[in-house]
Design a protein around this motif. Structure first.
Motif, mmCIF file in Angstrom:
data_model
loop_
_atom_site.group_PDB
_atom_site.id
_atom_site.type_symbol
_atom_site.label_atom_id
_atom_site.label_comp_id
_atom_site.label_asym_id
_atom_site.label_seq_id
_atom_site.Cartn_x
_atom_site.Cartn_y
_atom_site.Cartn_z
ATOM 1 N N HIS A 1 -4.330 6.746 9.899
ATOM 2 C CA HIS A 1 -5.427 5.869 9.502
ATOM 3 C C HIS A 1 -6.225 6.453 8.337
ATOM 4 C CE1 HIS A 1 -4.706 3.079 12.753
ATOM 5 N NE2 HIS A 1 -4.577 4.106 13.559
ATOM 6 N N SER B 1 -5.117 -7.318 9.994
ATOM 7 C CA SER B 1 -4.069 -6.387 9.569
ATOM 8 C C SER B 1 -2.936 -6.369 10.596
ATOM 9 C CB SER B 1 -4.639 -4.977 9.412
ATOM 10 O OG SER B 1 -5.496 -4.895 8.297
ATOM 11 N N PHE C 1 -8.585 -1.744 9.930
ATOM 12 C CA PHE C 1 -7.588 -0.729 10.254
ATOM 13 C C PHE C 1 -6.316 -1.420 10.750
ATOM 14 C CE2 PHE C 1 -11.311 2.159 10.951
ATOM 15 C CZ PHE C 1 -10.910 3.179 10.109
ATOM 16 N N PHE C 2 -5.159 -0.803 10.474
ATOM 17 C CA PHE C 2 -3.932 -1.279 11.108
ATOM 18 C C PHE C 2 -4.131 -1.264 12.625
ATOM 19 C CE2 PHE C 2 -1.728 0.313 7.147
ATOM 20 C CZ PHE C 2 -1.337 -0.954 6.711
ATOM 21 N N LEU D 1 -1.998 -5.050 5.105
ATOM 22 C CA LEU D 1 -3.375 -4.670 5.386
ATOM 23 C C LEU D 1 -4.309 -5.774 4.910
ATOM 24 C CD1 LEU D 1 -5.085 -2.014 6.292
ATOM 25 C CD2 LEU D 1 -5.623 -1.911 3.857
ATOM 26 N N PHE E 1 2.680 2.939 2.939
ATOM 27 C CA PHE E 1 2.633 2.020 4.082
ATOM 28 C C PHE E 1 3.341 0.702 3.747
ATOM 29 C CE2 PHE E 1 -0.883 4.927 4.205
ATOM 30 C CZ PHE E 1 -0.852 5.395 5.499
ATOM 31 N N ASN F 1 -5.011 8.400 5.937
ATOM 32 C CA ASN F 1 -4.190 8.214 4.738
ATOM 33 C C ASN F 1 -4.156 6.763 4.292
ATOM 34 O OD1 ASN F 1 -3.627 10.955 4.597
ATOM 35 N ND2 ASN F 1 -1.723 10.781 5.768
ATOM 36 N N THR F 2 -4.243 5.835 5.253
ATOM 37 C CA THR F 2 -4.363 4.425 4.891
ATOM 38 C C THR F 2 -5.574 4.216 3.998
ATOM 39 O OG1 THR F 2 -3.343 3.673 6.960
ATOM 40 C CG2 THR F 2 -4.690 2.083 5.777
ATOM 41 N N LEU G 1 0.846 -1.183 0.000
ATOM 42 C CA LEU G 1 0.000 0.000 0.000
ATOM 43 C C LEU G 1 0.889 1.243 0.000
ATOM 44 C CD1 LEU G 1 -3.051 0.699 0.162
ATOM 45 C CD2 LEU G 1 -2.752 0.905 2.637
ATOM 46 N N SER H 1 -5.269 5.865 0.458
ATOM 47 C CA SER H 1 -4.388 5.070 -0.389
ATOM 48 C C SER H 1 -5.051 3.762 -0.805
ATOM 49 C CB SER H 1 -3.076 4.792 0.350
ATOM 50 O OG SER H 1 -2.157 4.113 -0.473
ATOM 51 N N PHE H 2 -5.766 3.138 0.122
ATOM 52 C CA PHE H 2 -6.467 1.884 -0.147
ATOM 53 C C PHE H 2 -7.519 2.067 -1.241
ATOM 54 C CE2 PHE H 2 -10.109 -0.895 0.951
ATOM 55 C CZ PHE H 2 -9.509 -2.141 0.845
#
Length: 299
Positions: free
Chosen positions: A102, A88, A82-83, A36, A31, A104-105, A28, A108-109
């Motif tokens: 989180h 994950s 979520f991480f 994930l 990351f 931005n995760t 990702l 990007s996802f």
């Protein structure tokens, strides 16, 4: 690269009513090095995408009752963890857990999977973060399905229920998610409660569980607060999609007063449905909520 723990796969064997295949991204953008997990249930000739975002201290297992309904309506269902949660990876440094990390995760996802015509399905942190996403990529979002959540704008006093919850987590750093779910959802079987504990073999894996209550913006300059105020303004003025809202009426943390305030922040949000017996974890009553939402969306 962040130091992280990875829950052994065997912890997730034989979970009740959860036949969904695991999918992973370990590249990702932004990351790299963290893995994930997400569900991606896609029937033949799938139409709209239902992006289901869980909260604290749950994971994508929370949406098992809704996934079946959405797939039955030929929807694609994507549900990331979520991480720090679910399957994950779980960073061990508490400072890794912050609002932008989180958010931005998720940005990007969504871009990496190129998700479009999204119905955002959100509860708790799934909404606290998720409701800030449409303003960043409005062309990708078409509908909102909102359950017991809020925007962390930092300009309203936190409810007594939330303050009590945050204090309780501090005193119980090795809390059992399954035990918590059982108190809120007494209809759950022991096996279902165990499924909520599955991601956390011991307390070392619960850094995210401990951190998320601390991350809620509680003053105007807190991380994420200004962004959330911008999202509130955007949802009130610029949102052009459709919205469906369901309230678990027994929730002392993000219950009726909080949800009715949120309704007023979302342009053209209709009156919510009220699930009298439901508490905070509304997706555990997800079959009826999903069916009513689909009817409201004319799907």
């Amino acid at each position: 690269m962040l130091d992280a723990l990875r829950t052994p796969d065997e912890r997730f064997d034989g979970l009740p009513d959860f036949p969904f295949a695991a999918n992973y991204l370990d590249n990702l953008k932004g990351f790299e090095g963290l893995r994930l997990h997400y569900l991606d249930e896609r029937p033949e000739a799938a139409g709209a995408t239902f992006l289901c975002l869980h909260g604290e201290p749950t994971w994508s297992y929370l949406y098992r009752r809704m996934i079946t309904v959405f797939v039955g309506a030929r929807g694609r269902v994507v549900a990331p963890d979520f991480f720090g949660f679910g399957r994950s990876d779980k960073p061990v440094d508490p400072s890794a857990y912050h609002f932008d990390f989180h958010r931005n995760t998720l940005l990007s996802f969504i871009e990496q999977l190129n998700l479009t015509d999204i119905t955002l399905v959100c509860q708790d942190w799934g909404g606290i973060i998720g409701l800030t996403l449409p303003m960043a990529m409005p062309e990708r979002f078409s509908r909102l399905l909102v359950m017991n959540t809020t925007l962390g704008s930092g300009d309203h006093q936190l409810s007594k229920g939330f303050i009590d919850w945050r204090a309780w987590v501090k005193k119980n750093p090795d809390l059992s998610p399954g035990g918590l779910l059982k108190r809120s959802c007494p209809q759950l079987s022991p096996a279902e409660c165990s499924a909520y504990d599955a991601p956390f073999p011991d307390g070392r894996y619960k850094t995210g569980v401990r951190r998320f209550p601390e991350m809620v913006p509680d003053h105007a300059d807190a991380p994420g607060a200004r962004l959330s105020r911008d999202a509130r303004r955007w949802l009130g003025q610029s949102w052009r999609g459709r919205t469906f809202m369901a309230i678990g009426m027994q929730d002392p943390v993000l219950g009726p007063p909080v949800m009715r305030a949120l309704k007023n922040d979302i342009r053209n949000c209709p009156d919510p449905i009220e699930i009298d017996e439901a508490g905070h974890f509304v997706p555990e009553w997800g079959e009826i909520v999903a069916k009513k939402a689909l009817a409201a969306f004319n799907r």
